[in-house]
Design a protein around this motif. Sequence first.
Motif, PDB file in Angstrom:
ATOM      1  N   GLY A 186       0.785  -1.220   0.000  1.00  0.00           N
ATOM      2  CA  GLY A 186       0.000   0.000   0.000  1.00  0.00           C
ATOM      3  C   GLY A 186       0.821   1.275   0.000  1.00  0.00           C
ATOM      4  O   GLY A 186       0.283   2.367  -0.124  1.00  0.00           O
ATOM      5  N   LYS A 187       2.138   1.155   0.144  1.00  0.00           N
ATOM      6  CA  LYS A 187       2.945   2.383   0.165  1.00  0.00           C
ATOM      7  C   LYS A 187       2.906   3.080  -1.186  1.00  0.00           C
ATOM      8  O   LYS A 187       2.943   4.307  -1.262  1.00  0.00           O
ATOM      9  CB  LYS A 187       4.383   2.031   0.556  1.00  0.00           C
ATOM     10  N   TYR A 188       2.867   2.300  -2.250  1.00  0.00           N
ATOM     11  CA  TYR A 188       2.833   2.857  -3.596  1.00  0.00           C
ATOM     12  C   TYR A 188       1.649   2.269  -4.362  1.00  0.00           C
ATOM     13  O   TYR A 188       1.184   1.177  -4.047  1.00  0.00           O
ATOM     14  CB  TYR A 188       4.106   2.482  -4.373  1.00  0.00           C
ATOM     15  N   PRO A 189       1.204   2.951  -5.417  1.00  0.00           N
ATOM     16  CA  PRO A 189       0.176   2.356  -6.277  1.00  0.00           C
ATOM     17  C   PRO A 189       0.759   1.173  -7.071  1.00  0.00           C
ATOM     18  O   PRO A 189       1.972   1.089  -7.248  1.00  0.00           O
ATOM     19  CB  PRO A 189      -0.190   3.494  -7.232  1.00  0.00           C
ATOM     20  N   LEU A 236       0.802   0.674 -10.147  1.00  0.00           N
ATOM     21  CA  LEU A 236       1.528   1.112 -11.334  1.00  0.00           C
ATOM     22  C   LEU A 236       2.978   1.473 -10.998  1.00  0.00           C
ATOM     23  O   LEU A 236       3.895   1.219 -11.782  1.00  0.00           O
ATOM     24  CB  LEU A 236       0.813   2.323 -11.962  1.00  0.00           C
ATOM     25  N   SER A 249      13.312   4.402 -13.426  1.00  0.00           N
ATOM     26  CA  SER A 249      12.224   5.292 -13.823  1.00  0.00           C
ATOM     27  C   SER A 249      11.477   5.814 -12.592  1.00  0.00           C
ATOM     28  O   SER A 249      10.835   6.846 -12.641  1.00  0.00           O
ATOM     29  CB  SER A 249      11.252   4.566 -14.758  1.00  0.00           C
ATOM     30  N   MET A 250      11.568   5.101 -11.484  1.00  0.00           N
ATOM     31  CA  MET A 250      10.899   5.558 -10.270  1.00  0.00           C
ATOM     32  C   MET A 250      11.870   6.183  -9.283  1.00  0.00           C
ATOM     33  O   MET A 250      11.487   6.928  -8.399  1.00  0.00           O
ATOM     34  CB  MET A 250      10.169   4.391  -9.591  1.00  0.00           C
ATOM     35  N   ASN A 256      11.830  13.736  -5.372  1.00  0.00           N
ATOM     36  CA  ASN A 256      10.942  12.859  -4.617  1.00  0.00           C
ATOM     37  C   ASN A 256       9.562  12.666  -5.212  1.00  0.00           C
ATOM     38  O   ASN A 256       8.868  11.733  -4.869  1.00  0.00           O
ATOM     39  CB  ASN A 256      10.777  13.395  -3.192  1.00  0.00           C
ATOM     40  N   ASN A 299       8.723  11.234 -10.047  1.00  0.00           N
ATOM     41  CA  ASN A 299       8.479   9.891 -10.574  1.00  0.00           C
ATOM     42  C   ASN A 299       6.991   9.576 -10.622  1.00  0.00           C
ATOM     43  O   ASN A 299       6.537   8.820 -11.460  1.00  0.00           O
ATOM     44  CB  ASN A 299       9.255   8.828  -9.785  1.00  0.00           C
ATOM     45  N   GLY A 305       1.000  11.337 -13.760  1.00  0.00           N
ATOM     46  CA  GLY A 305       1.515  10.051 -14.231  1.00  0.00           C
ATOM     47  C   GLY A 305       0.865   9.014 -13.345  1.00  0.00           C
ATOM     48  O   GLY A 305      -0.339   8.805 -13.409  1.00  0.00           O
ATOM     49  N   ILE A 306       1.648   8.450 -12.454  1.00  0.00           N
ATOM     50  CA  ILE A 306       1.057   7.548 -11.479  1.00  0.00           C
ATOM     51  C   ILE A 306       0.144   8.339 -10.551  1.00  0.00           C
ATOM     52  O   ILE A 306      -0.944   7.912 -10.196  1.00  0.00           O
ATOM     53  CB  ILE A 306       2.186   6.853 -10.686  1.00  0.00           C
ATOM     54  N   LEU A 336      -2.679   7.558   2.110  1.00  0.00           N
ATOM     55  CA  LEU A 336      -2.020   6.255   2.166  1.00  0.00           C
ATOM     56  C   LEU A 336      -2.781   5.168   1.420  1.00  0.00           C
ATOM     57  O   LEU A 336      -2.169   4.300   0.799  1.00  0.00           O
ATOM     58  CB  LEU A 336      -1.768   5.852   3.614  1.00  0.00           C
ATOM     59  N   LYS A 383      -4.289   5.423  -1.271  1.00  0.00           N
ATOM     60  CA  LYS A 383      -4.197   5.591  -2.711  1.00  0.00           C
ATOM     61  C   LYS A 383      -2.760   5.631  -3.213  1.00  0.00           C
ATOM     62  O   LYS A 383      -2.505   5.912  -4.374  1.00  0.00           O
ATOM     63  CB  LYS A 383      -4.932   6.883  -3.128  1.00  0.00           C
ATOM     64  N   GLY A 384      -1.828   5.427  -2.308  1.00  0.00           N
ATOM     65  CA  GLY A 384      -0.441   5.370  -2.760  1.00  0.00           C
ATOM     66  C   GLY A 384       0.246   6.719  -2.835  1.00  0.00           C
ATOM     67  O   GLY A 384       1.286   6.863  -3.456  1.00  0.00           O
TER      68      GLY A 384
END
Lengths: 724, 192
Positions: free
Chosen positions: A598-601, A603, A614-615, B107, B110, B119-120, B148, B150-151
């Motif tokens: 859950g820290k990142y989506p 994608l 890329s990230m 930060n 990306n 983007g994301i 949190l 939703k990322g």
Amino acid sequence: MERKLEKFFYDDNIVKMFIMATLFWGGAAFLVGLIIALQLAYWPLNLNLDFLTFSRLRPLHTNAAIFAFAGNAIFAGIYHSSQRLLKTRLFSDFLTKLHFWGWQTIILAALITLPLGFTQGKEYAELEWPIDLMITIIWVVFAVNFFGTIARRREQHLYVAIWFYIATIVTVAMLHVVNSIEIPVSFLQSYPVYAGVQDALVQWWYGHNAVAFFLTTPFLGLMYYYIPKAVNRPIYSYRLSIVHFWALVFIYIWAGPHHLLYTALPEWSQTLGMIFSVMLWAPSWGGMINGLLTLRGAWHLLRTEPIVQFLIAAVTFYGMATFEGPLLSIKSVSALGHYTDWIIGHVHGGALGWNGFLAFGMIYYLVPRLWGADGMYSKKLMSYHLWIALTGILLYYISMVSAGITQGLMWRAISPTGQMTYPDFVQTVNAIRPLYWVRVFGGLLFITGYFIGIYNIWKTIAMGKKVSPVEQQAYALTFKDDSNENAHRKLEGLGTVFTVLVLVSVIVGSVIEILPTLSIHKHLPQDEQILPYTALEQLGRDVYVTEGCYVCHSQMIRTYTPDVIRFGPSSTIAESMYDHPFQWGSKRTGPDLARVGGKYPDLWHYRHMVDPRSMNNQSIMPAYGWLETKKADFYSLRKKLSVLRTLGVPYTDEQVSQADIWAEKQAEEVAAQLEKDGAPAGLKDKKIVALIAYLQCLGKKAKTGTDTSKWNNFPFKKVAGGEQ
Amino acid sequence: MSDNPNDKYDVVLDHEYDGIQELNNPLPMWWLWTFFGTIIFAFIYWIHYSVGGGMSLDGHLQAQLQQIEEQKQLEAKNQPQKNEADLETLPKNAAVVAQGNKVFQMNCANCHGDKGQGGIGPNLTDNYWIHGDGKMTSVMATIKDGVLEKGMPSWGPIFKPEEIEALAAFVVNLRGSNPANAKAPQGEDKGS
């Protein structure tokens, strides 16, 4: 009583064969080590090929260094010295050959399976179950051959080197068998019977004692033979041999939990691991003292004889490593050093300095004798080998210890209000990248030394005259009455009793430490327990294990303030209770992943796995592009879940029998969302989707409030294993 | 001590194995005392942490976290709460925006694109906001606490208050910049 003089021949051919294997596989192990050192310094060298990626090659390097290089070296030395110390030929020529070819087959199998991703994900025990089985069989062959040789001896009492060989054979058998209890799911995949904290404890009991009984006791035995032989002086103290041998054998086995300090392992167990490690310092140094002081009266050889230099350098490294080990086991020192490259420096001081130099010293001693030359081809080249390799080891050691301490200090730099000075993990990696280059250079020097050695050995062998076996003579063994001798002396005449006592010594600590943990999951409070992985998550977990992500990522947030501030609440026992195998990891080249869910989506993960830069443009993580093209094996899931169920994971009948269907449904949903957010279409049957599902559930499997709990019971029935 | 024949130095024992002999030297005293010393240490350490009330690792952790929490509250009290009026000039302050840009590129780019085009994460240059109204205080709150589920990570524990102000200033300043490849609007139109 009349004594009969008997004639016999030593089997030296097998020693030659094991020496050749040592040199061959040693070169391979060092080269793979150099490649992975380069990959950390310069990530593009992962070459985007799955079988050449850092996380697949590192297990190959560690296994090759331990079992192929050190393994073949100790077999050569044990077979050579034991025949002479016991005054008899090896028990069985057939078993000797079987041992040799069996062991080389195991190494070859490792060389093929590890890069292809067949792994159990447990450090130094990665090899899959058919190979585990082969190791067991060949080890038994070795044991029968060795104890058979003892039984046929013409020397009543066993010399100290033989004690150490006995300890090696007995204990390694026990460690390997207990740690490798696993249930196959297919020809090259299995799940260990232990889960989470149990698996961690058993694994590090094994891992630590592999160092103790595969890389220490046999080498001490070799030291007790080759040092007095090379300098032609008596062993300094027989009494010291006795005391440090038994102390070492009894105490070592307890020290495993020092690999798990500050983790979820119960604290009493951690404390035992620490205090026994501290007590191990003197017994280890007993061996060093006996080795070094045997040189008394012959110190001048240290100036002129490269073989003596190798052996003494080895013992000195042994002394350093066994001082550093107890130091690193102190909780507060471990807090700083654990998960960093300091540990990598520590093991290489031991492996290259102690094992490497002792092996080379022994080989230089043996080659002229076995191949019929008067001495090595060039003394000067031996010296070059020594000094170049020594410089290499020192550069390696110093760079990695500095890297480890630097990174450890950066991780813990926190303001009084809890602000991290280096919030971006990758900053702490970048700080040490120059030191990764220094290590590469150090490794290069060590390998240069190795090649000089190979050339020298090759020339020596070319110089040698054909040697025909020399006939030996010795009286048949008649047991003399030794009742007036002290108790230990009597014991040295009783091979079987001696062996049983060794076994008892190593079993005591093992049972006391491991047994209580085996039932630990049963006693967890209901509300702390977690949901098992969904079928898709488990599939993703297998991808994680296959790719070897654990060589760079931990999944264990320690009970330690800087860890908690950086990664979230400390990990609990419950959170890994269904983890077969555990993946707590031992090194953080990348951040901890225990709570990455859950820290990142999704994608973000997709893009990051395919191209980490890329990230995070500073990342040194390899790209795992093949995960988006290779298909996930949904059909194996029924079998996998049913095996896991027999191991105690509470899956329902339906969850097992429908595993593949539910997994595909969950995969479809993840893939559809990914596509909507901008990822390419058609990912639903690819490995990457399973891996993302797994990463997203990490730290999120509490029984309440999980996003994915519905997938435990598709299509949306009441969660069965859940609310009890 | 010297009467004891066992303590004589360099007595060669009558063992011999393939030519190797052994002396019967006594254990070096310093070595023996090191060994005893570690055993005594181990014993005391064990007693202290099992029955002697030594603080557990978790106890230690909780105490430290509590201390940090208190320090944080103290600091918050001493820091005056800024309101929208105090902050609204920041997006026009080129130096602050430049600093925000630097932190953003490292930060946030990306996920939100190097120009905030999305983007994301969502497009930050349009008039549409999922959270709040796109003004300084609301953007700062989103950055600090994150979203949190939703990322969108929470950056409060990571950046200093000035950095969060700078980031927000940069984001607010982006509005209407119309970058290429902008992501479609998300959320509600909050006007300009």
